[in-house]
Design an enzyme around this catalytic site. Structure first.
Site, PDB file in Angstrom:
ATOM      1  CE  LYS A 230      -3.092   0.601  -2.734  1.00  0.00           C
ATOM      2  NZ  LYS A 230      -4.425   0.293  -3.036  1.00  0.00           N
TER       3      LYS A 230
ATOM      4  CD  GLU B  56      -3.386   6.074  -7.286  1.00  0.00           C
ATOM      5  OE1 GLU B  56      -2.756   5.245  -6.595  1.00  0.00           O
ATOM      6  OE2 GLU B  56      -4.418   5.785  -7.899  1.00  0.00           O
TER       7      GLU B  56
ATOM      8  CB  SER C 275      -0.192   0.131  -4.816  1.00  0.00           C
ATOM      9  OG  SER C 275      -0.305   1.101  -5.845  1.00  0.00           O
TER      10      SER C 275
ATOM     11  CG  HIS D  67      -0.008   4.424  -2.472  1.00  0.00           C
ATOM     12  ND1 HIS D  67      -1.038   4.191  -3.369  1.00  0.00           N
ATOM     13  CD2 HIS D  67       1.130   4.274  -3.185  1.00  0.00           C
ATOM     14  CE1 HIS D  67      -0.532   3.915  -4.563  1.00  0.00           C
ATOM     15  NE2 HIS D  67       0.780   3.959  -4.472  1.00  0.00           N
ATOM     16  CG  ASN D  68      -5.041   4.152  -3.007  1.00  0.00           C
ATOM     17  OD1 ASN D  68      -3.918   3.683  -3.126  1.00  0.00           O
ATOM     18  ND2 ASN D  68      -6.119   3.466  -3.300  1.00  0.00           N
TER      19      ASN D  68
END
Ligand code: ATR
Length: 484
Positions: free
Chosen positions: A187, A194, A133, A190-191
């Site tokens: 990940k 976000e 990232s 995480h996105n």
């Protein structure tokens, strides 16, 4: 400089933006890097432009690329996710030898990573799905890296990846996350986080603009100020930059000439689909993904604009809220909604880790997300502290820091949701996060009624608060209760 004698410590396949920047980052840290791209002209262009930045070994065939790597070979694939990745993995695996490591640094779906790891490890090779990232800038100057795969592969790969990762307080933003798909899974979440983080910032901006009547330049200043406190983060910082930007063509604030339809590549959607499968209510991420979808429904929005009644709308003056108070309320509503989204995201990570037996330590994530990545933020230290205090905490919201912040923010948050509703301004994540919060802390939920309804039409039975077991009411009979 190219050098055909020397072997490379690492290779990068795929020289589009992310791959190029990652290869340059390795070279800047003193590693010799083999580079290969399906279309050779891109490799040549890369060497032309960046060949002097470090030691590169350009390869025109996959075989040359593999031959250029020292053993165990470490090759990082940075090609388009999906079919491109599968094609490259298969070519690489045919050329590599036992003990070599294939890394997929793209945004692969973690279930694909689990499948690929099985196939590749059966051939004696290591396969590592690594979430990376930080966008273009992060890839070049220090990303946050989330590698999955075996412990053995991390022993060889870890130091290399840690050498190019962002560093916060002396700690590299890279650590072994867990077996097979663990890296790509975290990940993905995480996105998702976000998405929610960006949406709550968007909602705050929208309220300051259209409820408080502030200009983008003034709001930029407010975000700059907020960036000095609890909200200190990369996303708040870039928000201030975007809002301050003036369009050279029209002289208007850039924000006013950008079409209000948000794009998405899919990781947010994956996060929500998975949350549904895991039964984890990541409502903040879900609403953020839907908000992007709604923004992109341009023909439907055009048809509805001006044609759907808004009812009687209010304004801040009539609601007796001063602009200064409102700005502070919005800041608190933003922070509270953001904390809810992170708490939900971490719930999903913990549930995924349990399901796949990955043994992911949530503290590791909060630690390596402090730098390099898009959601890097000061407050991630609070998440580390929360899990340090109590690794089994039922929800991050129940950790002392979070509970206190919720207490300090709740009145503001409620006022903002009421005001936005009365002004007819959409706040999907602010409002749904508040409902989530009120649901979580509720003494009773209407779920009791739903159980009653389910028992009525489908004899699905219910539990009683005062007796063990399952019960059914004979709805179409004499309506007495029987034990199921
Ligand atoms: P970005 O979004 O950063 O532009 P991307 O679309 O995710 O990048 O990936 C593009 C890269 O994947 C390119 O290096 C591309 O190679 P070409 O330059 O030859 O197009 C690579 N790529 C895509 N499909 C591929 C395939 N089937 N085999 C090998 N490389 C492939």
């Amino acid at each position: 400089m190219s050098n055909s004698q020397k072997k490379a410590q690492v290779g990068v396949i795929g020289l589009a933006v992310m791959g190029s920047n990652l290869a340059r980052n390795f070279a800047h840290h003193g590693h010799t890097v083999a580079v290969f791209n399906r279309t050779t002209s891109k490799t040549e262009a890369f060497i032309q432009e960046h060949g002097t930045e470090g030691e590169f070994i350009p390869a025109t065939t996959m075989a040359d690329f593999v031959a250029a790597l020292e053993r165990p070979r470490r090759a990082i694939i940075m090609v388009q996710a999906g079919a491109g990745t599968d094609a490259v993995i298969s070519q690489l695996a045919d050329l590599m030898e036992p003990g070599d490591i294939i890394v997929d640094g793209g945004n692969a779906l973690y279930t694909d990573t689990i499948r690929r790891e099985k196939e590749i490890s059966a051939r004696g090779l290591h396969f590592v799905g690594a979430g990376i990232s930080g966008g273009e800038e992060g890839a070049l100057n220090g990303p946050s890296i989330m590698p999955g795969g075996t412990v053995e592969s991390y022993e060889s790969l870890g130091p290399l990846l840690e050498s190019i990762a962002a560093v916060v307080d002396g700690t590299p933003c890279c650590t072994h996350i867990g077996p097979d798909g663990a890296g790509h899974f975290v990940k993905m979440v995480h996105n998702g986080i976000e998405y929610a983080d960006m949406q709550v910032i968007g909602e705050a901006y929208h309220l300051l603009r259209y409820a408080a009547g502030l200009e983008p330049q003034e709001i930029s200043e407010i975000f700059r100020e907020w960036n000095q406190g609890d909200l200190d983060s990369y996303l708040i910082g870039i928000t201030a930059e975007v809002l301050a930007q003036v369009d050279a063509k029209t002289g208007k604030p850039l924000i006013d000439v950008i079409v209000d339809a948000a794009g998405q590549k899919g990781t947010g959607r994956w996060t929500v689909k998975d949350a549904l499968d895991l039964g984890i209510p990541t409502t903040g991420i879900g609403e953020a993904v839907f908000a992007r979808a709604l923004s992109g429904a341009r023909t439907q929005r055009a048809a509805a604009k001006g044609n759907l009644p808004a009812g009687e709308l209010n304004n801040l003056e009539k609601l007796n809220i001063s602009r200064a108070d409102f700005v502070e309320d919005v800041r608190r509503a933003l922070y509270a909604s953001k904390l809810v989204a992170y708490a939900q995201g971490f719930d999903e990570i913990i549930a995924g880790s349990k399901k796949y037996e990955w043994n992911v330590d949530p503290r590791d994530l909060a630690t390596i997300w402090r730098g390099g990545c898009i959601i890097r933020a000061h407050f991630l230290n609070r998440i580390v502290e929360a899990y340090n205090d109590n690794p089994e905490v039922e929800s991050l919201l129940l950790a002392p820091y979070f509970t206190k912040e919720m207490g300090d923010s709740i009145d503001s948050w409620r006022r903002v949701v009421v005001a936005a509703t009365q002004l007819g301004l959409p706040i999907p994540v602010f409002a749904s996060s508040l409902s989530y919060y009120d649901s979580l802390r509720a003494a009773r939920l209407p779920a009791a009624l739903i159980q009653g309804q389910r028992d009525f039409f489908g004899a699905h039975t219910y539990e009683r608060i005062d007796l063990p077991g399952h019960f059914h009411t004979l709805w179409s009979g004499d309506r007495t209760e029987v034990e199921a």
